[in-house]
Design a protein around this motif. Structure first.
Motif, PDB file in Angstrom:
ATOM      1  N   SER A 123     -97.855  82.353  43.228  1.00 50.44           N
ATOM      2  CA  SER A 123     -97.626  82.421  41.784  1.00 50.44           C
ATOM      3  C   SER A 123     -98.383  81.305  41.051  1.00 50.44           C
ATOM      4  O   SER A 123     -98.036  80.914  39.933  1.00 50.44           O
ATOM      5  CB  SER A 123     -96.134  82.382  41.465  1.00 50.44           C
ATOM      6  N   ASP A 124     -99.389  80.750  41.751  1.00 46.09           N
ATOM      7  CA  ASP A 124    -100.263  79.720  41.180  1.00 46.09           C
ATOM      8  C   ASP A 124     -99.558  78.408  40.852  1.00 46.09           C
ATOM      9  O   ASP A 124    -100.016  77.642  39.995  1.00 46.09           O
ATOM     10  CB  ASP A 124    -101.006  80.237  39.933  1.00 46.09           C
ATOM     11  N   THR A 125     -98.459  78.163  41.531  1.00 42.41           N
ATOM     12  CA  THR A 125     -97.823  76.842  41.433  1.00 42.41           C
ATOM     13  C   THR A 125     -98.486  75.956  42.496  1.00 42.41           C
ATOM     14  O   THR A 125     -98.770  76.423  43.609  1.00 42.41           O
ATOM     15  CB  THR A 125     -96.312  76.957  41.714  1.00 42.41           C
ATOM     16  N   PHE A 126     -98.733  74.695  42.127  1.00 43.93           N
ATOM     17  CA  PHE A 126     -99.360  73.763  43.079  1.00 43.93           C
ATOM     18  C   PHE A 126     -98.301  72.818  43.649  1.00 43.93           C
ATOM     19  O   PHE A 126     -97.428  72.336  42.919  1.00 43.93           O
ATOM     20  CB  PHE A 126    -100.452  72.951  42.376  1.00 43.93           C
ATOM     21  N   TRP A 127     -98.401  72.579  44.951  1.00 42.51           N
ATOM     22  CA  TRP A 127     -97.470  71.692  45.668  1.00 42.51           C
ATOM     23  C   TRP A 127     -98.275  70.683  46.462  1.00 42.51           C
ATOM     24  O   TRP A 127     -99.256  71.040  47.096  1.00 42.51           O
ATOM     25  CB  TRP A 127     -96.626  72.500  46.664  1.00 42.51           C
ATOM     26  N   ARG A 128     -97.830  69.432  46.459  1.00 39.38           N
ATOM     27  CA  ARG A 128     -98.538  68.460  47.309  1.00 39.38           C
ATOM     28  C   ARG A 128     -97.531  67.565  48.018  1.00 39.38           C
ATOM     29  O   ARG A 128     -96.376  67.422  47.588  1.00 39.38           O
ATOM     30  CB  ARG A 128     -99.531  67.640  46.510  1.00 39.38           C
ATOM     31  N   VAL A 129     -98.029  66.982  49.111  1.00 43.36           N
ATOM     32  CA  VAL A 129     -97.155  66.178  49.975  1.00 43.36           C
ATOM     33  C   VAL A 129     -97.809  64.819  50.240  1.00 43.36           C
ATOM     34  O   VAL A 129     -99.011  64.734  50.477  1.00 43.36           O
ATOM     35  CB  VAL A 129     -96.900  66.918  51.313  1.00 43.36           C
ATOM     36  N   TYR A 130     -97.000  63.775  50.164  1.00 41.97           N
ATOM     37  CA  TYR A 130     -97.417  62.416  50.534  1.00 41.97           C
ATOM     38  C   TYR A 130     -96.526  61.921  51.671  1.00 41.97           C
ATOM     39  O   TYR A 130     -95.398  62.418  51.845  1.00 41.97           O
ATOM     40  CB  TYR A 130     -97.170  61.435  49.381  1.00 41.97           C
ATOM     41  N   ASN A 131     -96.991  60.892  52.381  1.00 47.30           N
ATOM     42  CA  ASN A 131     -96.071  60.186  53.276  1.00 47.30           C
ATOM     43  C   ASN A 131     -95.012  59.507  52.405  1.00 47.30           C
ATOM     44  O   ASN A 131     -95.286  59.134  51.260  1.00 47.30           O
ATOM     45  CB  ASN A 131     -96.826  59.148  54.128  1.00 47.30           C
ATOM     46  N   PHE A 132     -93.808  59.384  52.947  1.00 47.31           N
ATOM     47  CA  PHE A 132     -92.726  58.693  52.230  1.00 47.31           C
ATOM     48  C   PHE A 132     -92.807  57.208  52.562  1.00 47.31           C
ATOM     49  O   PHE A 132     -92.906  56.840  53.737  1.00 47.31           O
ATOM     50  CB  PHE A 132     -91.379  59.288  52.671  1.00 47.31           C
TER      51      PHE A 132
END
Ligand code: ADP
Ligand code: GN1
Ligand code: MG
Length: 364
Positions: free
Chosen positions: A100-109
């Motif tokens: 649905s064209d939502t962007f998600w990103r992940v970082y180290n905590f």
């Protein structure tokens, strides 16, 4: 787990199945979550649902962040420094775009760290300013033109003032008459805006790589200490003026209450300013010209007034930009910032003296 998050293990190579997701922090822009995996270490990550209303070009934002993090992680020699890195998707992308064209990103905590919404001890201002100072110092080697402009005219005082005037004349939610006092406070300062804008235009102030969102809660502290270990919220890194970063530290470190606090309590704490100057100018280690020093003196006013008018603009426009938890929150934030502006105006000479003395002490 909620349906919304089922994609996580499919798209990202976590060390185990995702077992828990909870909200993290109090940022105004993205939806930020702490993700815990069911591996033997219970590994943790930071997931963000990216706000595309604010950042129109997610890939350009990620390109800036990747460049900056590579540089910082290679050059920061500080023993307590905690590197931040983007966890790429299984496909090798810096951000995941869903169907649905939502962007998600992940970082180290960054584990074993604290985040504060306001300064409660002078040493926090010192530690936070050193962390931002170190960040700025290391990025001084990066060419600003290698970075995309993620939000055009982000801290342009003249343009922000015009945007407020447009919001007042459009009055889309019909609130202008009810909040004449706040509107008048802003409009009365048109001359000041013109004067300060001119000061910037008339002098040769260098464009540098700046963070542009140096709020106290965008630096993480080693747990239980006042030692800054990591600067986060890198979306607005782009070419800018040092006065923006110095000024936003002043705005958020020196406010006696947080942005959401009672307006009358929003007083500019001079002792905290002293610690902030000590931490920042003692760390950046680069020569500053006279015009740039003069621009820094107006930094806290500039950034506090800009945030006040941005919050008021958003309130008068029907709360389309900042996340809010209740209907008048943007108005309360604007009132808080305006009280702080008025106090900075009263303390102008005293603050200028502290800044000069602090820069002189480090004599570059
Ligand atoms: P926003 O742009 O919405 O402010 P941030 O990137 O600043 O989003 O994240 C919101 C908050 O989440 C931060 O103020 C910080 O407290 C926390 N946070 C963000 N990234 C990390 C991280 N990598 N490790 C630990 N805490 C983090
Ligand atoms: C936003 O993302 P966050 O909450 O750290 C905003 C800043 C404002 C700040 C006011 C991209 O910062 O410019 O100073 O709120 N970020 C953006 O608290 O607009
Ligand atoms: Mg933030």
């Amino acid at each position: 787990m909620k349906e919304e998050f089922v994609f996580l293990n499919r798209e990202f190579e976590f060390p185990g199945p995702v077992k828990d997701i909870s909200s993290l922090g109090s940022g105004h822009i993205h939806d930020t979550f702490l993700v815990t995996c069911a591996d033997k270490n219970l590994s943790k990550f930071v997931l963000q649902k990216f706000n595309q209303n604010v950042f129109k070009q997610p890939l350009e934002v990620m390109s800036n962040i990747s460049l900056v993090l590579d540089h910082l992680n290679q050059t920061n020699q500080d023993a307590d420094f905690q590197p931040l890195y983007v966890i790429k998707t299984r496909k090798g992308d810096l951000i995941h775009q869903d169907s649905s064209d939502t962007f998600w990103r992940v970082y180290n905590f960054i584990d074993q760290s604290d985040s504060f919404d306001r300064v409660t001890q002078l040493d926090q201002a010192l530690g936070g300013a050193k962390a931002f100072g170190q960040f700025f110092k290391l990025l001084n080697d990066v060419n600003p033109s290698d970075l995309y402009i993620t939000i055009p005219n982000f801290h342009d005082l003249g343009i922000r003032f015009q945007q407020l005037k447009e919001a007042i004349s459009k009055d889309v939610v019909g609130k202008v008459n009810q909040y004449k006092k706040e509107v008048a406070f802003a409009l009365e300062r048109e001359q000041q805006v013109a004067e300060y804008t001119k000061l910037i235009e008339n002098h040769l102030i260098p464009t540098r790589v700046t963070h542009n969102d140096t709020k106290i809660n965008n630096v993480l502290f080693k747990k239980g200490t006042t030692q800054g270990v990591c600067v986060v919220d890198l979306d607005t890194i782009m070419p800018g003026l040092l006065l923006y970063d110095f000024g936003d530290m002043g705005r958020t470190f020196c406010n006696n209450v947080q942005e959401e606090g009672k307006a009358e309590d929003a007083i500019f704490n001079v002792d905290v300013y002293q610690s902030l100057c000590e931490g920042f100018f003692g760390t950046i280690g680069i020569p500053l010209s006279k015009p740039e020093i003069e621009s820094l003196k107006i930094g806290p006013w500039w950034m506090t007034f800009i945030m006040g008018i941005r919050f008021l603009t958003d309130f008068l426009s029907g709360d389309v930009y900042y996340k809010i938890g209740y209907t008048q929150q943007n108005l309360d934030r604007a009132r808080n910032q305006f009280n702080l502006v008025a106090d900075i105006e009263k303390k102008r000479d005293e603050l200028a003296g502290i800044l000069e003395a602090s820069i002189k002490k480090y004599a570059y």
